[in-house]
Design an enzyme around this catalytic site. Structure first.
Site, PDB file in Angstrom:
ATOM      1  N   ASP A 110     -10.615   2.997   1.401  1.00 29.28           N
ATOM      2  CA  ASP A 110     -10.670   2.629   2.773  1.00 29.28           C
ATOM      3  C   ASP A 110     -11.452   4.126   3.682  1.00 29.28           C
ATOM      4  OD1 ASP A 110     -10.122   0.203   2.579  1.00 29.28           O
ATOM      5  OD2 ASP A 110      -7.825   0.469   3.593  1.00 29.28           O
ATOM      6  N   LYS A 164       1.257  -1.316  -0.126  1.00 26.94           N
ATOM      7  CA  LYS A 164       0.227  -0.016  -0.333  1.00 26.94           C
ATOM      8  C   LYS A 164       0.650   1.115  -0.227  1.00 26.94           C
ATOM      9  CE  LYS A 164      -4.671  -1.422   2.217  1.00 26.94           C
ATOM     10  NZ  LYS A 164      -5.276  -1.191   3.017  1.00 26.94           N
TER      11      LYS A 164
END
Ligand code: NAP
Length: 494
Positions: free
Chosen positions: A319, A282
């Protein structure tokens, strides 16, 4: 087409599985004759076969189970041809001494359980020379790039070629080989019957990945991460593609930590259009593709990589918004989604916590962070201007909203909870980012205490839905995605 391999020790079980597979829609079955404990009875196996078959008898050097002699094995393969099996699998080194006969198609095969050799082209050419109707080349992937090379070989082959890579790193090549011209792929009867590393089941191949509808035009998406073993993203995204009747497939691509850049370049050659990105990549995708003004920098991580209309890679963190929307779901309707002035206690200081804290802070909530390792909580609190409390003192905080961003309570540790059930306050909103199981002990105890609760399922499907919208340019079928996720986690739901 999907060839389903049957490896059983008793004829009776082979016949039963063959019938069951035909009933489930299988169109081609590989009979692994080497698995049978007794001398294979071809007439019994082939007499009333409900689908066409591939007759295969692997010797032990090819990780098969044949215990008879080599002349006996070759005789058996000849007999299978004479008996009219639709296909026979002949290893490259014996194919030259087994002549063509009748209508049986010759699959000339080579397996390498250690690596994907550099000279794939030469191996392929040698197999094709052996009067092959189909070449089958199956090798071990030691990197995702190995599987890309294999698919490129399949695409360029003049003889129809079933080519894919074994192992977890090669799974996507099993799913995608048809896109590059492979006449079929291989799958197993069910999870208990995996005959080669990385094999998927017939149901996964047929219904989840829709192998038979993948063509050269099918759009490619995937999830990049390591490990990926139980990722539910393929289930959620592919179910949404099917529901929207999109010609697209989403495959798991396991990418080791140090191989991200190289793998992205390799996958570009296949034409991938977008990825979900998960641990441990990520941060790295943000560093490689992030622009200075990307909001994902504030979180320090991106979980989405997609091509914009000009074809340039863009990053995103879905997210953050997903967490915020999930929290808002649980607010009292009188609050009209407002978080201003609400006191929130966030447990954890990892990636999920960063997204949650940022969302809450931007919405003007007053956030306190508690983390097992206090120094991480302090760092996060300092960065976002929040308070911090020692992990041991977390239950003393007077909060309107409690968010669990630790994995405590996640499958298989269903009896764990990160909070004391006596410390819930009435009217508290408790949001658990854990989604497997949906109904964690934290949420169960919170409900018993009269709290409102939101589960991690809501966040998971929202972050996936935002990716889906970037990938496809259309609204995501949220309910379909939620149902799919629940199906995926159902074995551990209570
Ligand atoms: P991460 O970056 O590895 O952070 C894990 C955090 O949990 C750290 O703060 C860690 O504390 C803490 N922790 C781990 N084990 C603990 C234990 N036994 N007791 C107390 N604290 C513990 O992971 P992440 O990406 O933030 O993910 C955390 C969880 O969030 C995941 O397990 C997942 O269930 C959930 N999540 C859900 C979604 C969704 O869409 N629903 C998305 C992302 C994540 P230390 O710093 O002390 O190690």
């Amino acid at each position: 087409m999907i060839a389903v391999s049957i490896g059983r020790t008793r004829h009776k079980m082979v016949l039963a599985e063959h019938r069951a597979l035909a009933d489930r829609g299988a169109e081609l079955v590989e009979l692994r004759l080497d698995w049978l404990a007794r001398q294979p009875d071809l007439s019994r196996l082939l007499k009333e076969r409900p689908t066409p078959v591939i007759a295969t008898c692997r010797r032990q050097i090819d990780r098969g189970r044949w215990r008879g002699s080599e002349p006996q094995r070759e005789t058996l393969l000849r007999e299978a041809i004479v008996a009219g099996a639709e296909y026979v699998d002949l290893e490259g080194d014996i194919a030259g001494h087994i002549p063509r006969y009748g209508k049986t198609q010759r699959i000339v095969s080579h397996h390498d359980f250690d690596e994907t050799p550099k000279n794939l082209d030469r191996i392929h050419a040698r197999l094709a020379e052996k009067d092959a109707d189909i070449v089958k080349l199956v090798t071990m992937a030691n990197s995702p790039g190995d599987a890309v090379r294999m698919l490129e070989l399949v695409a360029g082959a003049r003889v129809p070629t079933v080519g894919f890579c074994m192992g977890e790193l090669g799974i996507f090549s099993r799913i995608l080989c048809g896109r590059y011209g492979a006449p079929f792929t291989y799958a197993t009867f069910n999870r208990e019957r995996v005959l080669a590393p990385g094999q998927l089941t017939f149901d996964e191949m047929k219904h989840l990945y829709r192998f038979d509808s993948i063509t050269n035009d099918t759009l490619l998406f995937g999830v990049l991460g390591d490990p990926l073993g139980h990722s539910l993203s393929p289930l959620v995204h592919n179910t949404a593609f099917a529901r929207d009747q999109l010609d697209a497939v989403y495959a798991p691509v396991r990418v080791p930590q140090d191989a991200l850049s190289r793998t992205l370049d390799d996958l570009d050659r296949l034409g991938f259009r977008g990825y979900s990105v998960t641990i441990p990549h990520k941060e790295a995708v943000l560093e490689r593709f992030g622009r200075p003004d990307d909001p994902a920098w504030e979180i320090g991580a991106a979980n989405t990589l997609y091509r914009d209309e000009q074809g340039a890679w863009q990053v995103m963190n879905t997210d953050y918004q997903a967490a915020l929307d999930s929290i808002r779901l649980g607010l009292d309707p009188d609050d009209e989604g407002r978080l201003t002035g609400k006191k929130a206690l966030v447990l954890g200081a990892g990636g999920a916590a960063r997204a949650v804290v940022l969302g809450l802070v931007k919405s003007e909530a007053q956030v306190t962070i508690a983390n097992r390792r206090g120094e991480r909580a302090a760092k996060l609190a300092e960065q976002f201007g929040c308070k911090q409390v020692q992990w041991e003192n977390r239950t003393t905080v007077h909060a309107d909203i409690l968010v669990n961003c630790t994995p405590v309570g996640m499958h298989p540790n269903l009896d764990d909870t990160p909070f004391d059930q006596n410390a819930f306050l009435e009217d508290m909103l408790v949001f658990d980012t854990v989604y497997n199981p949906e109904n964690t002990l934290l949420l169960k105890q919170a409900r018993e205490r009269g709290c409102r609760t939101v589960s991690g399922v809501e966040m998971f499907i929202r972050q996936a839905a935002a990716q889906y919208e970037r990938f496809t340019g259309r609204p995501a079928p949220l309910d379909t995605m939620r149902d799919a996720l629940r199906r995926g986690i159902s074995p551990v739901r209570d």
